[in-house]
Design an enzyme around this catalytic site. Structure first.
Site, PDB file in Angstrom:
ATOM      1  N   ARG A  20       0.824  -1.118  -0.116  1.00 43.89           N
ATOM      2  CA  ARG A  20      -0.104   0.115   0.051  1.00 43.89           C
ATOM      3  C   ARG A  20       0.846   1.385  -0.147  1.00 43.89           C
ATOM      4  NH1 ARG A  20      -3.218  -2.959   3.796  1.00 43.89           N
ATOM      5  NH2 ARG A  20      -4.753  -4.105   2.775  1.00 43.89           N
ATOM      6  N   LYS A  71       4.067  11.679 -10.512  1.00 45.33           N
ATOM      7  CA  LYS A  71       3.373  10.737 -11.448  1.00 45.33           C
ATOM      8  C   LYS A  71       4.012   9.804 -11.477  1.00 45.33           C
ATOM      9  CE  LYS A  71       0.759  14.203 -14.331  1.00 45.33           C
ATOM     10  NZ  LYS A  71       0.750  14.754 -15.588  1.00 45.33           N
ATOM     11  N   GLU A 103      12.259  19.489 -23.340  1.00 44.76           N
ATOM     12  CA  GLU A 103      11.685  19.730 -22.076  1.00 44.76           C
ATOM     13  C   GLU A 103      12.127  20.870 -21.504  1.00 44.76           C
ATOM     14  OE1 GLU A 103       8.565  18.276 -21.031  1.00 44.76           O
ATOM     15  OE2 GLU A 103       8.517  16.255 -22.407  1.00 44.76           O
ATOM     16  N   LYS A 105       8.929  23.451 -12.122  1.00 43.62           N
ATOM     17  CA  LYS A 105       8.067  22.278 -12.016  1.00 43.62           C
ATOM     18  C   LYS A 105       7.747  22.307 -10.772  1.00 43.62           C
ATOM     19  CE  LYS A 105       6.915  17.856 -13.164  1.00 43.62           C
ATOM     20  NZ  LYS A 105       6.787  16.790 -13.997  1.00 43.62           N
ATOM     21  N   GLU A 143      -2.902  17.569 -11.048  1.00 41.28           N
ATOM     22  CA  GLU A 143      -3.362  18.030 -12.422  1.00 41.28           C
ATOM     23  C   GLU A 143      -4.893  18.282 -12.498  1.00 41.28           C
ATOM     24  OE1 GLU A 143      -0.942  16.432 -15.710  1.00 41.28           O
ATOM     25  OE2 GLU A 143      -2.808  17.033 -16.882  1.00 41.28           O
ATOM     26  N   ARG A 176      -1.570  22.481 -13.737  1.00 40.27           N
ATOM     27  CA  ARG A 176      -0.365  21.700 -13.945  1.00 40.27           C
ATOM     28  C   ARG A 176      -0.433  21.033 -15.596  1.00 40.27           C
ATOM     29  NH1 ARG A 176       2.058  16.551 -10.637  1.00 40.27           N
ATOM     30  NH2 ARG A 176       3.361  15.649 -12.210  1.00 40.27           N
ATOM     31  N   ASN A 216       2.038  20.279 -20.150  1.00 44.10           N
ATOM     32  CA  ASN A 216       1.847  19.417 -21.505  1.00 44.10           C
ATOM     33  C   ASN A 216       2.161  20.230 -22.741  1.00 44.10           C
ATOM     34  OD1 ASN A 216       1.129  17.313 -20.072  1.00 44.10           O
ATOM     35  ND2 ASN A 216      -0.873  17.795 -19.801  1.00 44.10           N
ATOM     36  N   HIS A 248       2.450  18.499 -25.886  1.00 43.87           N
ATOM     37  CA  HIS A 248       2.385  17.127 -25.885  1.00 43.87           C
ATOM     38  C   HIS A 248       1.093  16.490 -26.644  1.00 43.87           C
ATOM     39  CE1 HIS A 248       5.486  17.856 -23.130  1.00 43.87           C
ATOM     40  NE2 HIS A 248       5.507  16.626 -22.681  1.00 43.87           N
ATOM     41  N   HIS A 289       2.308  13.319 -28.411  1.00 43.95           N
ATOM     42  CA  HIS A 289       1.772  11.752 -27.725  1.00 43.95           C
ATOM     43  C   HIS A 289       1.256  11.248 -29.182  1.00 43.95           C
ATOM     44  CE1 HIS A 289       1.570  13.031 -23.209  1.00 43.95           C
ATOM     45  NE2 HIS A 289       2.815  12.193 -23.749  1.00 43.95           N
ATOM     46  N   HIS A 349      10.649  10.986 -27.113  1.00 45.49           N
ATOM     47  CA  HIS A 349       9.773  11.639 -26.713  1.00 45.49           C
ATOM     48  C   HIS A 349       9.865  13.235 -26.876  1.00 45.49           C
ATOM     49  CE1 HIS A 349       6.433  12.802 -23.924  1.00 45.49           C
ATOM     50  NE2 HIS A 349       7.328  13.951 -23.183  1.00 45.49           N
TER      51      HIS A 349
HETATM   52  N1  GLY Z   1       5.357  15.525 -17.178  1.00 45.72           N
HETATM   53  C1  GLY Z   1       4.122  16.328 -16.840  1.00 45.72           C
HETATM   54  C2  GLY Z   1       4.062  16.319 -15.582  1.00 45.72           C
HETATM   55  O1  GLY Z   1       4.530  15.881 -14.752  1.00 45.72           O
HETATM   56  O2  GLY Z   1       2.696  16.999 -15.104  1.00 45.72           O
END
Ligand code: GLY
Length: 362
Positions: free
Chosen positions: A119, A141, A183, A225, A235, A239, A243, A246, A250, A263
């Protein structure tokens, strides 16, 4: 002296240490239970695995080595299951830690294992690529892919510390390094026009991987960041500016198969597309759109497909409509009004999307 950037998230706050030959796992070692499942891939293992585990051991962390095949295919529930079993067989307990030693794939996979094993146990990120240093190792993430799409299973799970050892960049292949620069440039476009100008001014030195400059640049990206994540950890809103570029990026990765485009390369073309849209619908001055394209090109990033990588607009459009970030089945874009000022959730008329694609990206 290393630079430290703090991610402020209440009781889930953590430091990012950035420098050459920095001490590892400081926050982890302050506490009881100094045992770690150190997850890495076969490439990183060959270059740095032994040395970094020795360093972790010297600081008092008992390491269990877990090596997975390199490449996006390892970001799966099957690999996660093997890691859970390895953790259980080696007596990894709740007080212990998972160390993600690698690029974005390893950070996401090992992060997901840390988020779910017993957990949730502590996670230490040691990113080894520029992209992971400035983006994926920070912000919590984690996740794995399904056949149906990338990152469809995952969790938000913040690390307890991120250790960015810039020496690891010296062995990074040039194409991977340049991909990470996409990035880096993104942060200047969406958040900090002065930082963008600094990147323009030092583009040549950036390509030589000048250590002092890298520390300054990586630290600024992590600060941005950290600020964005502290505003909107899950997000729900702002946040999403991360993107930028992206939505198209993507889609390209998905159509062409992961691995054909790195990427950052796909995001670079996506940022060119978004700059083009921004000039058409958000009043981004054409001179700023040109500066974006020029900087991407100067560091060696692609801004068009080229003939051998022809992509049909129809297939791109179809994939963009199935993106996880669509709203009412329409793709949404992050656009910029001026350098350093981004807007999220922008809907752009179909004909303008198709026209911008044909004018800017081919
Ligand atoms: N890579 C985008 C984020 O961490 O929100």
């Amino acid at each position: 002296m290393p630079t430290t950037v703090q991610v402020n998230l209440g009781d889930r706050s953590y430091p990012i240490h950035i420098g050459m030959d920095i001490p590892l796992a400081k926050s982890v070692l302050d506490r009881q239970g100094n045992r770690a499942l150190v997850v890495t891939d076969a490439n990183v293992e060959q270059l740095h695995g032994e040395a970094l585990r020795r360093k972790l051991k010297d600081s008092g962390l008992d390491c269990v080595k877990a090596v997975v095949p390199a490449g996006e295919n390892s970001k799966s529930l099957e690999t996660a299951q093997r890691l859970y079993q390895q953790a259980a067989l080696n007596g990894i307990e709740r007080s212990h830690v998972v160390v993600a030693l690698g690029g974005g794939m390893i950070g996401d996979l090992a992060g997901y294992v840390a988020a779910t094993y017993q957990r949730g146990i502590r996670l230490l990120q040691i990113p080894t690529t520029l992209l992971a240093m400035v983006d994926s190792s920070v912000g919590g993430k984690t996740g794995v892919n399904l056949e149906q799409g990338k990152n469809l299973v995952g969790a938000f799970h913040q690390p307890v510390e991120v250790d960015v050892d810039l020496r690891l960049l010296q062995t990074l292949p040039q194409r991977e390094y340049v991909s990470g620069l996409a990035e880096v440039i993104k942060y200047g476009i969406i958040w900090d026009a002065e930082f963008f100008a600094l990147l323009e001014q030092h583009a040549d030195a950036i390509l030589t991987r000048d250590p002092a400059l890298l520390e300054r640049i990586v630290a600024r990206c992590c600060e941005i960041k950290a600020e964005v994540v502290a505003m909107d950890e899950r997000e729900i809103g702002p946040r999403a500016i991360l993107n930028f570029g992206h939505t198209l990026g993507h889609a390209m990765e998905k159509i062409d198969g992961y691995g054909r485009w790195l990427h950052g390369e796909a995001v670079s073309i996506g940022m060119r597309f978004s700059a083009c849209l921004s000039a058409r619908v958000k009043g981004l001055p054409n001179s700023d759109a040109d500066r974006i394209v020029n900087l991407l090109e100067r560091v060696g990033l692609p801004v068009v497909f080229g003939n051998e990588r022809e992509l049909a607009w129809d297939s791109v459009w179809k994939v963009m409509q199935t993106d996880k970030k669509t709203f009412r089945r329409r793709p949404r874009f992050v656009l910029v009004e001026k350098l350093g000022a981004a807007l999220t959730g922008c809907d752009v008329p179909d004909e303008l999307l198709a026209e911008s694609w044909h004018v800017c990206c081919k």
